[in-house]
Design an enzyme around this catalytic site. Structure first.
Site, PDB file in Angstrom:
ATOM      1  N   TRP A 109       0.910  -1.229   0.069  1.00  0.00           N
ATOM      2  CA  TRP A 109      -0.023   0.113   0.110  1.00  0.00           C
ATOM      3  C   TRP A 109       0.994   1.343   0.016  1.00  0.00           C
ATOM      4  O   TRP A 109       2.138   1.190   0.541  1.00  0.00           O
ATOM      5  CB  TRP A 109      -0.802   0.064   1.183  1.00  0.00           C
ATOM      6  CG  TRP A 109      -2.295   0.913   1.049  1.00  0.00           C
ATOM      7  CD1 TRP A 109      -2.567   2.100   1.710  1.00  0.00           C
ATOM      8  CD2 TRP A 109      -3.311   0.787   0.000  1.00  0.00           C
ATOM      9  NE1 TRP A 109      -3.536   2.567   1.091  1.00  0.00           N
ATOM     10  CE2 TRP A 109      -4.137   1.612   0.193  1.00  0.00           C
ATOM     11  CE3 TRP A 109      -3.416  -0.455  -0.942  1.00  0.00           C
ATOM     12  CZ2 TRP A 109      -5.193   1.658  -0.741  1.00  0.00           C
ATOM     13  CZ3 TRP A 109      -4.811  -0.480  -1.637  1.00  0.00           C
ATOM     14  CH2 TRP A 109      -5.554   0.664  -1.306  1.00  0.00           C
ATOM     15  N   ASP A 174      -0.395  11.962  -1.431  1.00  0.00           N
ATOM     16  CA  ASP A 174      -1.429  12.825  -1.062  1.00  0.00           C
ATOM     17  C   ASP A 174      -2.591  11.997  -0.370  1.00  0.00           C
ATOM     18  O   ASP A 174      -2.538  10.753  -0.295  1.00  0.00           O
ATOM     19  CB  ASP A 174      -1.830  13.777  -2.361  1.00  0.00           C
ATOM     20  CG  ASP A 174      -2.665  12.657  -3.375  1.00  0.00           C
ATOM     21  OD1 ASP A 174      -2.773  11.612  -3.306  1.00  0.00           O
ATOM     22  OD2 ASP A 174      -2.561  13.350  -4.545  1.00  0.00           O
ATOM     23  N   GLU A 177      -3.682   9.169  -2.211  1.00  0.00           N
ATOM     24  CA  GLU A 177      -2.689   7.704  -2.375  1.00  0.00           C
ATOM     25  C   GLU A 177      -1.854   7.869  -3.691  1.00  0.00           C
ATOM     26  O   GLU A 177      -1.700   6.834  -4.049  1.00  0.00           O
ATOM     27  CB  GLU A 177      -3.319   6.453  -1.741  1.00  0.00           C
ATOM     28  CG  GLU A 177      -4.557   6.832  -0.670  1.00  0.00           C
ATOM     29  CD  GLU A 177      -4.932   5.567   0.065  1.00  0.00           C
ATOM     30  OE1 GLU A 177      -5.563   4.846  -0.540  1.00  0.00           O
ATOM     31  OE2 GLU A 177      -4.484   5.789   1.264  1.00  0.00           O
ATOM     32  N   GLU A 327     -18.600   5.510  -2.744  1.00  0.00           N
ATOM     33  CA  GLU A 327     -17.484   6.554  -3.118  1.00  0.00           C
ATOM     34  C   GLU A 327     -17.770   7.536  -4.203  1.00  0.00           C
ATOM     35  O   GLU A 327     -17.307   8.687  -3.998  1.00  0.00           O
ATOM     36  CB  GLU A 327     -16.042   5.633  -3.353  1.00  0.00           C
ATOM     37  CG  GLU A 327     -15.003   6.323  -3.483  1.00  0.00           C
ATOM     38  CD  GLU A 327     -13.648   5.745  -3.859  1.00  0.00           C
ATOM     39  OE1 GLU A 327     -12.864   5.498  -2.951  1.00  0.00           O
ATOM     40  OE2 GLU A 327     -13.357   5.232  -4.977  1.00  0.00           O
TER      41      GLU A 327
HETATM   42  C1  BGC Z   1      -8.905   7.196  -1.395  1.00  0.00           C
HETATM   43  C2  BGC Z   1      -8.448   7.658   0.038  1.00  0.00           C
HETATM   44  C3  BGC Z   1      -9.437   6.885   0.998  1.00  0.00           C
HETATM   45  C4  BGC Z   1      -9.545   5.342   0.766  1.00  0.00           C
HETATM   46  C5  BGC Z   1     -10.482   4.740   1.864  1.00  0.00           C
HETATM   47  C6  BGC Z   1      -9.053   5.629  -1.460  1.00  0.00           C
HETATM   48  O1  BGC Z   1      -9.336   5.261  -2.577  1.00  0.00           O
HETATM   49  O2  BGC Z   1      -7.933   7.730  -2.244  1.00  0.00           O
HETATM   50  O3  BGC Z   1      -8.665   9.050   0.455  1.00  0.00           O
HETATM   51  O4  BGC Z   1      -8.888   7.245   2.263  1.00  0.00           O
HETATM   52  O5  BGC Z   1      -9.788   5.045  -0.154  1.00  0.00           O
HETATM   53  O6  BGC Z   1     -11.862   5.439   1.601  1.00  0.00           O
END
Ligand code: BGC
Length: 370
Positions: A109, A174, A177, A327
């Site tokens: 990760w 960032d 990620e 999301e």
């Molecule tokens: C996002 C992160 C988030 C994670 C879990 C990722 O795809 O980029 O900002 O913390 O998902 O929700």
């Protein structure tokens, strides 16, 4: 589902998905997100504070503090290396997420992300205000159990503060990620907000470093009159609302902040939702529920109640029949060819995503109760 129903559903969903350790799973049905992130968790805990679920937030802060305290040696080592002017091996840094019972996951990760720790310090400060523990916490009479918790939170916060004070200027991934070598304006802002709030809680001085962070943002994070996604970039990012709400680096109505919000609206507000940034390819680069809510919080504070109400309705309309908010949705993909590859890799985009529900709770709360 009505907006009121979704509000109640969101609170229940978060409570149901809180592990006995206090960690919130980012998404219970998306295996890659079966972890608790400092970032997601801290925003979720804040939503629970707003919803009056203070015990849930207590438990999350315990999860965070326990995980930090378990890794005290690691953090002390980083601080020593910085003080001696030596390189820090990446594996010494805290991870952005841990399993619900507090272990490192066994999946590769992008672990080195500093914003989540800033967000945690900020969220903890807000939680203490909700708990009506006037600062400094030492001078109030607390029950033994609460005093015990506050003392753990303080120890963990002190460690995080001394860690962040030393390494805030290091490039890291960032909040999406991505972009390991960037210095991200959202990340700097969350560290600023966290150090401000944590400094008050612990009565340690963080003002000087906060000024340095702000100065750096002004010198290197502004392009054509608006804030940029990272130093050297000309793009905006939907998360830049965070610079002001909640981290308060700049007032909401400062020209720089206004120009940034306008640019986000122009470049990223599409089909009712908000993209992360131009050029995003994750799940085809859809529109994000939580980013729409975030922008709406700003619009509301700036007096545009209609826009905020419209946003709440749009967010609510994205819930499925079980009241799950995803999301992102794929109504306006920036790169449709990239969608299938992600579905093949990890399955459909995460839903429910607890962070989406958290921002829904936040916006609903501001609209209905403030
Ligand atoms: C996002 C992160 C988030 C994670 C879990 C990722 O795809 O980029 O900002 O913390 O998902 O929700």
């Amino acid at each position: 589902m009505t907006p009121d129903d979704l509000y109640k559903k969101s609170i229940d969903m978060i409570l149901e998905n809180q592990h006995p350790s206090g960690g919130y799973v980012a998404s219970p049905t998306f295996p890659t997100y079966n972890y608790c992130w400092f970032r997601d968790g801290a925003y979720i805990a804040h939503a629970m504070d707003l919803a009056g679920e203070l015990e849930s937030a207590d438990q999350f802060h315990d999860w965070a503090a326990n995980n930090i305290l378990r890794r005290q040696e690691q953090l002390d080592q980083v601080c020593c290396l910085v003080d001696e002017g030596r390189e820090i091996p990446e594996e010494l840094h805290l991870h952005t997420r841990y399993t619900l019972d507090g272990n490192e996951g066994n999946m590769e990760w992008e672990n080195f992300q500093l914003d989540g720790l800033g967000t945690w310090l900020w969220s903890l400060g807000e939680h203490l205000k909700c708990r009506e523990i006037p600062l400094p916490a030492d001078r109030v009479k607390l029950s033994d159990a609460m005093a015990d918790k506050v003392s753990r939170w303080k120890k963990a916060a002190a460690l995080v503060i001394s860690y962040l004070k030393r390494i805030w200027a290091l490039p890291c991934y960032d909040l999406w990620e991505e972009n390991r070598n960037g210095i991200h304006i959202y990340t700097l802002s969350s560290i600023y907000g966290g150090l401000k709030s944590g400094g008050q809680f612990l009565e340690v001085s963080t003002g000087e470093v906060c000024e340095k962070i702000k100065d750096r943002i002004l010198k290197r994070g502004v392009v054509e009159g608006h804030l940029s996604k990272f130093e050297g970039s000309s793009l905006v990012d939907g998360s830049l609302i965070g610079v002001s709400i909640p981290y308060g680096v700049f007032e909401l109505d400062e020209p720089l902040m206004r120009a940034t919000a306008v640019k986000i609206e122009e470049d990223l507000l599409r089909a009712g939702g908000v993209h992360r940034y131009r050029g995003d390819t994750y799940y085809g680069g859809g529109i994000w529920i939580l980013l729409r809510g975030w922008l709406a919080l700003y619009q509301l504070e700036m007096g545009d109640r209609n826009a905020a109400e419209e946003a709440l309705l749009w967010m609510c309309g994205q819930a499925d029949s079980e009241g799950h908010l995803p999301e992102q949705v794929s109504d306006d993909l920036l790169d449709s060819e990239m969608l299938q590859g992600w579905i093949d890799k990890w399955g459909d985009s995460a839903s429910p995503l607890l962070w989406s529900h958290a921002v829904y709770i936040w916006l609903y709360n501001k609209l209905k109760f403030n």
